[in-house]
Design an enzyme around this catalytic site. Structure first.
Site, mmCIF file in Angstrom:
data_model
loop_
_atom_site.group_PDB
_atom_site.id
_atom_site.type_symbol
_atom_site.label_atom_id
_atom_site.label_comp_id
_atom_site.label_asym_id
_atom_site.label_seq_id
_atom_site.Cartn_x
_atom_site.Cartn_y
_atom_site.Cartn_z
ATOM 1 N N ASN A 9 0.873 -1.174 0.000
ATOM 2 C CA ASN A 9 0.000 0.000 0.000
ATOM 3 C C ASN A 9 0.910 1.223 0.000
ATOM 4 O O ASN A 9 1.510 1.553 1.013
ATOM 5 C CB ASN A 9 -0.883 -0.035 1.262
ATOM 6 C CG ASN A 9 -1.675 1.247 1.452
ATOM 7 O OD1 ASN A 9 -1.771 2.071 0.549
ATOM 8 N ND2 ASN A 9 -2.244 1.413 2.644
ATOM 9 N N TRP A 10 1.009 1.878 -1.152
ATOM 10 C CA TRP A 10 1.954 3.002 -1.267
ATOM 11 C C TRP A 10 1.416 4.275 -0.641
ATOM 12 O O TRP A 10 2.140 5.277 -0.573
ATOM 13 C CB TRP A 10 2.285 3.258 -2.735
ATOM 14 C CG TRP A 10 3.053 2.152 -3.393
ATOM 15 C CD1 TRP A 10 3.583 1.033 -2.776
ATOM 16 C CD2 TRP A 10 3.412 2.051 -4.777
ATOM 17 N NE1 TRP A 10 4.234 0.254 -3.698
ATOM 18 C CE2 TRP A 10 4.147 0.849 -4.938
ATOM 19 C CE3 TRP A 10 3.189 2.849 -5.890
ATOM 20 C CZ2 TRP A 10 4.652 0.449 -6.176
ATOM 21 C CZ3 TRP A 10 3.689 2.447 -7.126
ATOM 22 C CH2 TRP A 10 4.415 1.259 -7.259
ATOM 23 N N LYS A 11 0.166 4.295 -0.281
ATOM 24 C CA LYS A 11 -0.450 5.514 0.291
ATOM 25 C C LYS A 11 -0.190 6.699 -0.659
ATOM 26 O O LYS A 11 -0.171 6.517 -1.862
ATOM 27 C CB LYS A 11 0.061 5.739 1.709
ATOM 28 C CG LYS A 11 -0.098 4.463 2.564
ATOM 29 C CD LYS A 11 0.120 4.671 4.022
ATOM 30 C CE LYS A 11 -0.086 3.349 4.755
ATOM 31 N NZ LYS A 11 0.058 3.466 6.193
ATOM 32 N N HIS A 100 -9.354 1.536 5.076
ATOM 33 C CA HIS A 100 -8.065 1.642 5.763
ATOM 34 C C HIS A 100 -8.210 2.594 6.940
ATOM 35 O O HIS A 100 -8.995 3.547 6.879
ATOM 36 C CB HIS A 100 -7.005 2.152 4.774
ATOM 37 C CG HIS A 100 -5.633 2.116 5.359
ATOM 38 N ND1 HIS A 100 -5.165 3.117 6.175
ATOM 39 C CD2 HIS A 100 -4.651 1.193 5.279
ATOM 40 C CE1 HIS A 100 -3.931 2.804 6.565
ATOM 41 N NE2 HIS A 100 -3.596 1.641 6.036
ATOM 42 N N GLU A 102 -6.537 5.005 7.934
ATOM 43 C CA GLU A 102 -6.364 6.425 7.611
ATOM 44 C C GLU A 102 -7.632 6.995 6.982
ATOM 45 O O GLU A 102 -7.982 8.155 7.193
ATOM 46 C CB GLU A 102 -5.139 6.597 6.693
ATOM 47 C CG GLU A 102 -3.844 6.425 7.490
ATOM 48 C CD GLU A 102 -2.723 5.741 6.743
ATOM 49 O OE1 GLU A 102 -2.722 5.740 5.507
ATOM 50 O OE2 GLU A 102 -1.828 5.188 7.432
ATOM 51 N N GLU A 172 -5.389 -4.626 10.857
ATOM 52 C CA GLU A 172 -4.321 -3.641 11.003
ATOM 53 C C GLU A 172 -4.525 -2.858 12.298
ATOM 54 O O GLU A 172 -5.293 -1.882 12.317
ATOM 55 C CB GLU A 172 -4.335 -2.663 9.823
ATOM 56 C CG GLU A 172 -4.087 -3.325 8.492
ATOM 57 C CD GLU A 172 -3.489 -2.333 7.498
ATOM 58 O OE1 GLU A 172 -2.396 -2.617 6.991
ATOM 59 O OE2 GLU A 172 -4.079 -1.280 7.274
ATOM 60 N N GLY A 178 2.746 2.320 10.723
ATOM 61 C CA GLY A 178 3.733 3.376 10.537
ATOM 62 C C GLY A 178 4.495 3.752 11.803
ATOM 63 O O GLY A 178 5.168 4.770 11.842
ATOM 64 N N SER A 218 3.524 -2.130 10.287
ATOM 65 C CA SER A 218 4.969 -2.247 10.472
ATOM 66 C C SER A 218 5.525 -3.623 10.086
ATOM 67 O O SER A 218 6.417 -4.149 10.751
ATOM 68 C CB SER A 218 5.363 -1.872 11.906
ATOM 69 O OG SER A 218 5.029 -0.512 12.154
ATOM 70 N N GLY A 239 2.862 -1.095 4.305
ATOM 71 C CA GLY A 239 2.958 0.315 3.947
ATOM 72 C C GLY A 239 4.406 0.702 3.709
ATOM 73 O O GLY A 239 4.978 0.471 2.642
ATOM 74 N N GLY A 240 5.034 1.273 4.728
ATOM 75 C CA GLY A 240 6.384 1.841 4.622
ATOM 76 C C GLY A 240 7.400 0.930 3.943
ATOM 77 O O GLY A 240 8.155 1.376 3.067
HETATM 78 P P1 PGA Z 1 2.950 0.318 7.638
HETATM 79 O O1 PGA Z 1 1.486 0.565 7.044
HETATM 80 O O2 PGA Z 1 3.447 -0.982 7.056
HETATM 81 O O3 PGA Z 1 3.756 1.503 7.209
HETATM 82 O O4 PGA Z 1 2.805 0.225 9.139
HETATM 83 C C1 PGA Z 1 0.582 -0.497 6.869
HETATM 84 C C2 PGA Z 1 -0.716 0.010 6.320
HETATM 85 O O5 PGA Z 1 -1.142 1.105 6.718
HETATM 86 O O6 PGA Z 1 -1.361 -0.654 5.471
#
Ligand code: PGA
Length: 256
Positions: A9-11, A100, A102, A172, A178, A218, A239-240
């Site tokens: 997930n590149w956000k 998600h 966010e 999640e 993050g 993470s 994500g990251g």
């Molecule tokens: P993260 O994000 O791996 O940076 O913790 C995961 C996500 O929000 O899908």
């Protein structure tokens, strides 16, 4: 046997030029082992909306699928700033991340929106990746399972057991996203097992056994193997660590 799904997930990161270079680099590392990887897993990247056409082109002929990070539940209409399932499908999008944390916390998406989006994705034969998870405050108040069950019940309301194999749930924990604080494989497995039990109660054992439940928060090349070793963890939403081709490739190749 459930196929694993490992999704990046590149956000709101990687513009079209960076994304093209990223995909070229990723494919150098994945294409040579693709035949082995596709035996037991699906791989996916989810770029920002406007970057989807560039990534679709860069992924042509690869075994890596294309996802989107959100969509509207209607096919078209007066919804400023939104994008629909048919628009995404036209570019080869096959999976949609829905709800998600966010989107829930920053953009105030409700369980009802999530439910409408899941139903719309299924109607268009897109795979919904429905995200659930508790905040730190909720975990500390021992409300993890309660919160996740409410999100599942509302998010999957009216979705029939026949859809079980096409639905993906991503657990999640918000406190792990993050932050570098991963849930331990044991903590994640406990919640994943409760999710499976919920699906069993709603859809029956056979259907519940078909639904993939991903862990997100993470995930790194270092912890992916221990997470995937758990019986109810069927993949990861990353994500990251999915933003660098090397670490993304390592996670995609977990266990190989
Ligand atoms: P993260 O994000 O791996 O940076 O913790 C995961 C996500 O929000 O899908």
């Amino acid at each position: 046997m459930r196929r694993k799904l490992i999704a990046g997930n590149w956000k709101m990161n990687l513009g079209a030029n960076d994304a093209r270079a990223f995909v070229a680099d990723l494919r150098k590392q994945i294409d040579p082992v693709a035949a082995t990887l596709i035996k037991d897993r699906d791989l996916l990247v989810a770029p920002a909306m406007v970057v989807i056409p560039a990534v679709a082109q860069a992924l042509a002929g690869s075994s890596i699928a294309l996802g989107a990070q959100n969509m509207h539940w209607e096919d078209s209409g007066a919804f400023t700033g939104e994008v629909s399932a048919p628009m995404l499908k036209a570019f080869g999008v096959t999976h949609i991340i829905i709800g998600h944390s966010e989107r829930r916390h920053v953009f105030l998406e409700t369980d009802q929106f999530v439910n409408q989006k899941v139903a719309a994705a299924l109607k268009h034969r897109l795979v919904p990746i429905m995200c659930v998870g508790e905040t730190l405050q909720e975990r500390e108040a021992s409300k993890t399972v309660e919160v996740v069950m409410r999100q599942l019940e509302n998010g999957l309301s009216g979705i029939p057991s026949e859809a079980a194999a096409a639905v993906v749930i991503a657990y999640e924990p918000v406190w792990a996203i993050g932050t570098g604080k991963t849930a331990t494989p044991e903590q994640a497995q406990l919640v994943h097992a409760s999710i499976r039990e919920f699906l069993d109660d709603s859809w029956g054992k056979a259907a519940a056994a078909e639904t993939r439940i991903l862990y997100g928060g993470s995930v790194t090349p270092e912890n992916i193997d221990s997470l995937l070793a758990k019986p109810d963890i069927d993949g990861a939403l990353v994500g990251g660590a999915s933003l660098k081709a090397d670490s993304c490739a390592k996670i995609f190749r977990a266990g190989i």
